[in-house]
Enzyme design. Structure first.
Site, PDB file in Angstrom:
ATOM      1  N   ASP A  24       0.828  -1.204   0.000  1.00 37.22           N
ATOM      2  CA  ASP A  24       0.000   0.000   0.000  1.00 37.22           C
ATOM      3  C   ASP A  24       0.867   1.261   0.000  1.00 37.22           C
ATOM      4  OD1 ASP A  24      -2.353   1.412   0.006  1.00 37.22           O
ATOM      5  OD2 ASP A  24      -2.664   1.269   2.167  1.00 37.22           O
ATOM      6  N   ARG A  28      -0.012   7.591  -2.836  1.00 37.90           N
ATOM      7  CA  ARG A  28       0.411   8.683  -1.955  1.00 37.90           C
ATOM      8  C   ARG A  28       1.879   9.031  -2.174  1.00 37.90           C
ATOM      9  NH1 ARG A  28      -1.645   6.123   3.445  1.00 37.90           N
ATOM     10  NH2 ARG A  28      -2.117   4.408   2.021  1.00 37.90           N
ATOM     11  N   ASN A  72     -10.614  -2.835  -6.220  1.00 37.44           N
ATOM     12  CA  ASN A  72      -9.846  -1.812  -6.941  1.00 37.44           C
ATOM     13  C   ASN A  72     -10.474  -1.403  -8.270  1.00 37.44           C
ATOM     14  OD1 ASN A  72      -6.571  -2.990  -5.837  1.00 37.44           O
ATOM     15  ND2 ASN A  72      -7.921  -1.444  -4.955  1.00 37.44           N
ATOM     16  N   ARG A  75     -11.701   2.244  -8.743  1.00 35.88           N
ATOM     17  CA  ARG A  75     -10.828   3.371  -9.036  1.00 35.88           C
ATOM     18  C   ARG A  75     -11.139   3.919 -10.423  1.00 35.88           C
ATOM     19  NH1 ARG A  75      -4.937   1.683  -6.378  1.00 35.88           N
ATOM     20  NH2 ARG A  75      -5.777   1.221  -4.297  1.00 35.88           N
TER      21      ARG A  75
END
EC number: 2.5.1.-
Length: 246
Positions: A24, A28, A72, A75
């Site tokens: 993960d 970011r 996912n 997304r």
């Protein structure tokens, strides 16, 4: 250590035999650098190679990585398309190296929703590395723990309906034989990067007695040294599996 092509495996006392990683923090990591999220995913893919190659150094025989979950798909279309392209590129680029380094690759998850070209590449990579034994790399792609258990239960129910299995024979030893991971040992250690402290539907059945490590490091920054430290710390854990420590 043996040469890269050596198929032998060196057991390290106290090491986790099977490590599973929720990789993960790619998005970011990229955002912090003012780059698009896919830039982080590409950086994360490069990190996978380093960690896979480090496994024999730390006595890790099995490594399972969470590449793409059943959730996912929520997304953006751009990110999902970019990830699928990255998976195709990774397999094409890494097949030769993985085979040469003694890595056996397996994929778990539901392949029905994946495009045919990607599935073909996955099948080829599994076949090309099927004889390797030095490191067992399992890639969870379009994988979800609940989805896996549901699919396993469907197959089990079909065998019961066909008379191949009696309802009385269904127990906690039976169901695992229908899971995607039926040829793998349960994970000893589960690592999640990026500071999140949740398991996100990953290996729900298999991780019932795994040790967990939730670390702040974003996946593209996760180093071989940090991996080694976590494996070493695992050796100090008192794993009682419900019993009382002697």
């Amino acid at each position: 250590m043996p040469a890269a092509t050596d198929q032998t495996f060196q057991l390290v006392p106290g090491a986790p035999r099977h490590v599973a990683i929720i990789m993960d923090g790619n998005g970011r990591w990229a955002t912090q650098r003012g780059r698009p999220r896919l830039f982080g995913h590409h950086a994360g893919a490069k990190r996978v190679r380093e960690i896979v190659e480090a496994c024999p150094d730390f006595g890790v025989e099995y490594l399972t990585i969470f590449a793409f979950s059943t959730e996912n798909w929520k997304r953006t279309q751009v990110e999902v398309a970019g990830l699928m392209s990255l998976f195709r590129r990774y397999i094409t680029k890494e097949t030769k190296a993985l085979k040469a380094k003694g890595v056996r690759v397996r994929f778990i998850g539901d392949r029905v929703r994946l495009d045919a070209k990607l599935v073909k590449l996955m099948n080829v990579l599994e076949a090309e590395t099927a004889e390797n034994t030095r490191t067992h790399l399992t890639i969870a792609l379009n994988y979800g723990g609940r989805d896996e258990v549901a699919r396993a239960t469907q197959r089990l129910a079909q065998d019961v309906a066909a008379g191949l299995l009696s309802p009385e024979d269904v127990d906690e030893e039976t169901l695992p034989r229908y899971l995607d991971t039926h040829v793998l040992p349960d994970p000893d250690l589960v690592i999640r990067t990026s500071g999140e402290a949740r398991i996100s539907n990953f290996l729900l059945w298999q991780s019932a007695y795994a040790e967990y490590e939730f670390i702040d490091t974003l996946w593209p920054d996760f180093t071989k040294a940090e991996f080694g430290n976590l494996c070493a710390a695992f050796g100090n854990r008192d794993r009682r599996f419900g019993a009382v420590s002697s």
